[in-house]
Design a protein around this motif. Structure first.
Motif, PDB file in Angstrom:
ATOM      1  N   ARG A   1      15.144 -27.151 -64.067  1.00  0.00           N
ATOM      2  CA  ARG A   1      14.022 -26.824 -63.209  1.00  0.00           C
ATOM      3  C   ARG A   1      14.177 -27.518 -61.853  1.00  0.00           C
ATOM      4  N   LEU A   2      14.641 -28.745 -61.910  1.00  0.00           N
ATOM      5  CA  LEU A   2      14.844 -29.494 -60.683  1.00  0.00           C
ATOM      6  C   LEU A   2      15.860 -28.778 -59.796  1.00  0.00           C
ATOM      7  N   ASP A   3      16.901 -28.263 -60.458  1.00  0.00           N
ATOM      8  CA  ASP A   3      17.942 -27.555 -59.737  1.00  0.00           C
ATOM      9  C   ASP A   3      17.363 -26.354 -58.993  1.00  0.00           C
ATOM     10  N   LEU A   4      16.488 -25.629 -59.674  1.00  0.00           N
ATOM     11  CA  LEU A   4      15.847 -24.462 -59.074  1.00  0.00           C
ATOM     12  C   LEU A   4      15.020 -24.889 -57.863  1.00  0.00           C
ATOM     13  N   GLN A   5      14.286 -25.991 -58.048  1.00  0.00           N
ATOM     14  CA  GLN A   5      13.454 -26.508 -56.955  1.00  0.00           C
ATOM     15  C   GLN A   5      14.309 -26.829 -55.728  1.00  0.00           C
TER      16      GLN A   5
ATOM     17  N   ARG B   1      17.175 -25.611 -54.956  1.00  0.00           N
ATOM     18  CA  ARG B   1      17.702 -24.406 -54.306  1.00  0.00           C
ATOM     19  C   ARG B   1      16.628 -23.691 -53.505  1.00  0.00           C
ATOM     20  N   LEU B   2      15.411 -23.656 -54.075  1.00  0.00           N
ATOM     21  CA  LEU B   2      14.293 -23.049 -53.348  1.00  0.00           C
ATOM     22  C   LEU B   2      14.052 -23.782 -52.032  1.00  0.00           C
ATOM     23  N   ASP B   3      14.089 -25.103 -52.124  1.00  0.00           N
ATOM     24  CA  ASP B   3      13.850 -25.908 -50.930  1.00  0.00           C
ATOM     25  C   ASP B   3      14.898 -25.640 -49.866  1.00  0.00           C
ATOM     26  N   ARG B   4      16.159 -25.547 -50.297  1.00  0.00           N
ATOM     27  CA  ARG B   4      17.235 -25.272 -49.347  1.00  0.00           C
ATOM     28  C   ARG B   4      16.952 -23.988 -48.587  1.00  0.00           C
ATOM     29  N   LEU B   5      16.457 -22.988 -49.346  1.00  0.00           N
ATOM     30  CA  LEU B   5      16.210 -21.678 -48.742  1.00  0.00           C
ATOM     31  C   LEU B   5      15.000 -21.748 -47.815  1.00  0.00           C
ATOM     32  N   LEU B   6      13.917 -22.354 -48.293  1.00  0.00           N
ATOM     33  CA  LEU B   6      12.651 -22.289 -47.561  1.00  0.00           C
ATOM     34  C   LEU B   6      12.604 -23.250 -46.371  1.00  0.00           C
ATOM     35  N   THR B   7      13.450 -24.253 -46.370  1.00  0.00           N
ATOM     36  CA  THR B   7      13.433 -25.172 -45.228  1.00  0.00           C
ATOM     37  C   THR B   7      14.766 -25.158 -44.490  1.00  0.00           C
ATOM     38  N   GLY B   8      15.614 -24.192 -44.816  1.00  0.00           N
ATOM     39  CA  GLY B   8      16.919 -24.128 -44.161  1.00  0.00           C
ATOM     40  C   GLY B   8      16.768 -23.893 -42.667  1.00  0.00           C
ATOM     41  N   PRO B   9      17.721 -24.372 -41.873  1.00  0.00           N
ATOM     42  CA  PRO B   9      17.601 -24.231 -40.418  1.00  0.00           C
ATOM     43  C   PRO B   9      17.583 -22.765 -39.973  1.00  0.00           C
ATOM     44  N   TRP B  10      18.246 -21.880 -40.727  1.00  0.00           N
ATOM     45  CA  TRP B  10      18.278 -20.475 -40.315  1.00  0.00           C
ATOM     46  C   TRP B  10      17.263 -19.633 -41.071  1.00  0.00           C
ATOM     47  N   THR B  11      16.948 -20.059 -42.293  1.00  0.00           N
ATOM     48  CA  THR B  11      16.074 -19.220 -43.111  1.00  0.00           C
ATOM     49  C   THR B  11      14.615 -19.650 -43.041  1.00  0.00           C
ATOM     50  N   GLY B  12      14.358 -20.928 -42.761  1.00  0.00           N
ATOM     51  CA  GLY B  12      12.999 -21.467 -42.839  1.00  0.00           C
ATOM     52  C   GLY B  12      12.002 -20.723 -41.979  1.00  0.00           C
ATOM     53  N   LEU B  13      12.327 -20.593 -40.685  1.00  0.00           N
ATOM     54  CA  LEU B  13      11.355 -19.991 -39.776  1.00  0.00           C
ATOM     55  C   LEU B  13      11.148 -18.503 -40.016  1.00  0.00           C
ATOM     56  N   PRO B  14      12.229 -17.708 -40.210  1.00  0.00           N
ATOM     57  CA  PRO B  14      11.984 -16.286 -40.510  1.00  0.00           C
ATOM     58  C   PRO B  14      11.127 -16.099 -41.755  1.00  0.00           C
ATOM     59  N   ILE B  15      11.310 -16.958 -42.750  1.00  0.00           N
ATOM     60  CA  ILE B  15      10.513 -16.787 -43.977  1.00  0.00           C
ATOM     61  C   ILE B  15       9.040 -17.071 -43.697  1.00  0.00           C
ATOM     62  N   ILE B  16       8.776 -18.079 -42.851  1.00  0.00           N
ATOM     63  CA  ILE B  16       7.376 -18.339 -42.490  1.00  0.00           C
ATOM     64  C   ILE B  16       6.780 -17.109 -41.816  1.00  0.00           C
ATOM     65  N   ALA B  17       7.512 -16.555 -40.836  1.00  0.00           N
ATOM     66  CA  ALA B  17       7.013 -15.397 -40.101  1.00  0.00           C
ATOM     67  C   ALA B  17       6.750 -14.241 -41.060  1.00  0.00           C
TER      68      ALA B  17
ATOM     69  N   LEU C   1       6.099 -33.499 -50.078  1.00  0.00           N
ATOM     70  CA  LEU C   1       6.423 -32.107 -50.375  1.00  0.00           C
ATOM     71  C   LEU C   1       6.366 -31.961 -51.888  1.00  0.00           C
ATOM     72  N   PRO C   2       5.252 -31.454 -52.405  1.00  0.00           N
ATOM     73  CA  PRO C   2       5.095 -31.422 -53.865  1.00  0.00           C
ATOM     74  C   PRO C   2       6.047 -30.418 -54.483  1.00  0.00           C
ATOM     75  N   PRO C   3       6.353 -30.590 -55.761  1.00  0.00           N
ATOM     76  CA  PRO C   3       7.202 -29.600 -56.419  1.00  0.00           C
ATOM     77  C   PRO C   3       6.502 -28.239 -56.469  1.00  0.00           C
ATOM     78  N   TYR C   4       7.306 -27.182 -56.484  1.00  0.00           N
ATOM     79  CA  TYR C   4       6.722 -25.834 -56.601  1.00  0.00           C
ATOM     80  C   TYR C   4       6.140 -25.672 -57.998  1.00  0.00           C
ATOM     81  N   ARG C   5       4.965 -25.073 -58.056  1.00  0.00           N
ATOM     82  CA  ARG C   5       4.312 -24.889 -59.361  1.00  0.00           C
ATOM     83  C   ARG C   5       3.774 -23.467 -59.437  1.00  0.00           C
TER      84      ARG C   5
END
Lengths: 469, 340
Positions: free
Chosen positions: A50-54, A56-72, A281-285
């Motif tokens: 589960r930690l591993d998934l978290q 990976r999710l974090d990498r995607l959601l806060t990545g320098p290229w992916t973070g902002l487009p995902i917010i938008a 940054l709490p874990p995803y639940r």
């Protein structure tokens, strides 16, 4: 006696010989001991997958290229769901409150009361409140649960994390991104959400600039006006794209103005260093859907709606009165519109719009119905109206006809869009700002600043437009 | 000149025990001055106290330099102070009377306490601490100063590293020596950062130096000194280095570990152990970091970096905590050996 004196003296001297940071050392020793005890007695079960998934999710959601487009993307989806999803329940509520209850109430009131009192109560106060409820309740009942859902999932702290640098640059706090996001739903709720910011200075910045987040009540106005006036400027095939781009442009402008005004504030009246930022940054639940629905409906939706209704009642009376009270053969509305016209011309607007913004202060949602009512009243086009002082809405084509007859051009449309972004907050928000800051000064600033920006912006656009055209 | 003062504040403040009823006490005479004059006298008394404390002779020229007033105005103020019985002319310059020293110490105590409060509780930038404290130091009564001290937990040193006089008016002997005379390669502690002139002090603050940090001089050039300060190399131009006083390590203090770096310099994905929180991290921020688990000995891991070089997130005791760069700079860590 002298012995006691010696002891005090000795203590005094030893005080200066203590290590500088002995208080911290004490604290640190306590923490270290706590950690040691926990280490010894707490057993951890392996949750590595589960930690591993978290991670990976974090990498995607806060990545320098992916973070902002995902917010938008996320906020585009939430807004789209809110705006398009609210249409059906809004129409149903409108049908119930205005199509069925209103005629019944009207008949009842006009049968038993003096006509002026019945008009004031039913055509004025009841109708305004019914409007506010039917146009405000459904979007809020969709937006707030969606927002709470994102909150529960643990995504919102990541948004603050991603955007903190932008807000830090302008002297504000990363969590202002959250209050702004909330402001896209409702500015009053956004102002309340500023409580999550600890530093009083940065909290005030978030409160004062929240109005630049285009709230639910203003999106429909933007979309309607953009599609009627700006979409028409483009070739027919591209009309939809042009209108969408215009609305998007206004929203981006609002975001930019919010950053700009934060920057100005943190260098003038709210001077100070950017405070610290330590955000967990709490874990995803998986969210708890029922609790989400309950808390967002009770805490946010009904709370805001109640305040709006309280302000809608007197405003409804006022709207009816300006349309029905006459001085020297002209209604108050027509006097006011005439008086405001010169100023409005300067801003690329017209007197009807300014008067609508003054009397429809309880909710941005009722601006368009009020504008239509006033336009019909002033142009004397009785075939379309629903009666003096009675707000109404029409199909896009009907609106276009009424407004064009009222002398509207593409410039009026554009300036209205700008003014809708930059004008004083609605009375609910103003009152909420006062409740949160307990200061008339900040309330006045939060009210006046967007208005000044709006005046300057509209006047500049109108001047350039007329010079070019 | 002897018009009654509009505010009763200073009358309350300088309630020095006065035996004689007829003759006004020095405190009362001071209170009878006009507000601007009273402030000038108080500033002068404090300058006299600094001279006395550091063993300098208090000539009017030196006093003018310390207070920033012209010599003519210093002489006028000295005349007022001596008329009030607060200062007297001795053979090697001016001296404080006991009553004058009492007031000088109170002003110094108020000033340093206010600076401490600003550092701990406000968002006022360090370059403005002195200015703000200077504007408020004359307006506090003795009771208010004591209450402020109680509320701040009776701090011993202000954020510049200067000792705060105690309630009884005592202050330790000045310590430390100029940084410029410190020996190469020997570890010492920053004892004091001079906050005048403000423009240079702002530069000094921007280098990241803070009273209480450990350092050693790695290289001394004619125009600058290269210091190794808590895991970071700082090049200090000579004019800034002249504003820094330093002292040897106390018995209870140890030099920082050789491998120590700032948390902000930890590469992404790397792990490290916390050594200490640096002295520049004070007040609420310090306790917040401690609460979050940034405690000596904690294992950290640099987990995420936000866009535009914004905050970074660290894994501490099973949670993810995001910190801005400026905050991560206040944490000294030793990188964990790979695979450890």
């Amino acid at each position: 006696m002298s012995e006691a004196h010696d002891i005090v003296r000795a203590a005094e001297e030893m005080r200066w010989r203590l290590p500088r940071n002995y208080q911290d050392r004490l604290t640190e020793a306590i923490y270290a001991e706590a950690a040691r005890i926990a280490e010894k007695s707490v057993a951890r079960r392996g949750t590595s997958r589960r930690l591993d998934l978290q991670v990976r999710l974090d990498r995607l959601l806060t990545g320098p290229w992916t973070g902002l487009p995902i917010i938008a993307l996320c906020f585009a989806v939430v807004l789209w769901l809110t705006i398009s999803g609210a249409n059906v329940p809004s129409a149903m509520l409108a049908d119930l409150l205005m199509g069925q209850v209103y005629p019944w109430l009207r008949e009842l009131a006009f049968a038993g009361l003096w006509p002026w009192l019945a008009g004031l109560l039913v055509d004025g106060m009841y109708l305004a409140t019914a409007w506010v409820i039917s146009v405000m309740l459904p979007p809020m009942a969709i937006f707030f649960p969606l927002f709470t859902l994102l909150e529960d999932l643990g995504y919102l702290p990541r948004v603050a994390f991603n955007l903190d640098r932008l807000f830090h640059r302008v002297g504000a706090h990363g969590k202002q991104a959250l209050t702004m996001a909330m402001g896209y739903g409702c500015n009053a709720a956004g102002v309340i959400a500023a409580r999550v910011i600890d530093s009083p200075r940065e909290r005030l910045i978030a409160i004062v600039t929240n109005n630049f987040a285009l709230c639910n009540g203003r999106w429909p106005t933007q979309i309607l006006i953009a599609s009627i006036f700006l979409g028409a400027l483009a070739p027919a095939a591209l009309a939809g794209v042009a209108a969408t781009a215009a609305v998007f442009g206004i929203a981006v402008l609002g975001f930019g103005l919010s950053l700009l005004s934060s920057w100005v504030l943190s260098r003038t009246v709210l001077r100070g260093e950017a405070s610290t930022f330590s955000l967990e940054l709490p874990p995803y639940r998986p969210p708890n859907i029922l609790r989400t629905l309950y808390t967002s409906l009770i805490d946010r939706t009904l709370f805001v709606l109640w305040r709006a209704v309280v302000f809608a009642l007197p405003a409804g009376a006022l709207i009816w009165l300006v349309g029905n009270v006459s001085i020297a053969d002209r209604t108050v509305a027509s006097w006011a519109v005439g008086g405001l016209d010169p100023l409005a011309w300067f801003l690329g607007l017209n007197g009807v719009i300014l008067l609508a913004y003054i009397i429809a202060i309880p909710a941005n949602e009722i601006i368009i119905p009020t504008v239509l009512m006033l336009t019909v009243l002033v142009t004397g086009n009785t075939e379309l109206g629903a009666g003096a002082g009675v707000m109404f809405e029409a199909e896009d084509d009907g609106v276009r006809r009424i407004l064009t007859e009222g002398g509207w051009t593409a410039l009026t449309g554009l300036c209205l869009m700008l003014f809708s972004l930059c004008h004083n907050p609605c009375s609910t928000t103003i009152y909420t700002i006062y409740k949160e800051t307990r200061s008339w000064k900040w309330t006045a600033l939060a009210t006046g600043m967007p208005l000044v920006v709006g005046f300057v912006l509209c006047a500049a656009v109108a001047a350039v437009w007329r010079w070019v055209a | 000149m002897n018009e009654p003062r509009p505010s009763s504040q200073s009358a309350r403040r300088h309630d020095a025990p006065s035996g004689a009823e007829a003759a006004a006490s020095p405190g009362e005479k001071l209170a009878a001055l006009r507000l601007a004059e009273r402030h000038e006298v108080e500033d002068l008394l404090r300058a006299l106290f600094e001279c006395e404390h550091h063993g300098h002779a208090a000539s009017d020229a030196r006093l003018a330099g310390l207070t920033g007033a012209s010599r003519a105005s210093v002489l006028k103020t000295l005349a007022r102070a001596s008329a009030a019985g607060l200062a007297e002319n001795a053979e090697d310059g001016w001296q404080l009377t006991p009553a004058g020293r009492d007031i000088a110490v109170l002003i110094m105590r108020a000033h340093r306490l206010i600076e401490t409060q600003l550092a701990r509780e406000s968002s006022v930038p360090p370059s403005r601490w002195h200015e703000v404290a200077h504007a408020h130091e004359h307006g506090l009564t003795r009771d208010e100063v004591n209450r402020l001290a109680d509320r701040l937990d009776n701090p011993r040193f202000d954020p510049h590293g200067d000792p705060i006089p105690t309630r009884e008016g005592r202050i330790p002997e000045p310590e430390g020596q100029p940084l410029l005379s410190w020996r190469l390669e020997e570890t010492g502690v920053i004892a004091h950062l001079e906050d005048e002139p403000p423009s240079l002090f702002a530069h000094l603050v921007a280098t990241g130096l803070f009273a209480g940090m450990r350092f050693r001089v790695a290289e001394r050039r004619p125009d600058a000194s290269v210091l190794l300060v808590e895991g970071r190399s700082i090049t200090l131009p000579a004019e800034l280095a002249a504003m820094v006083r330093v002292r040897p390590l106390l018995e209870s203090e140890t030099p920082p570990p050789a491998a120590a770096i700032r948390l902000s310099d930890l590469p992404r994905g790397a792990a490290a152990d916390v050594v200490t929180l640096l002295p520049g991290c004070i007040g609420g921020e310090r306790s917040r970091l401690l609460d979050l688990g940034f405690v000596p000995g904690s294992r950290l891991e640099h987990a995420l970096q936000s866009p535009f070089n914004g905050p970074a997130a660290f894994r501490v005791r099973g949670t993810l905590i995001a910190l801005r760069r400026e905050q991560a700079e206040q944490v000294l860590v030793v990188p964990a050996a790979a695979g450890a």
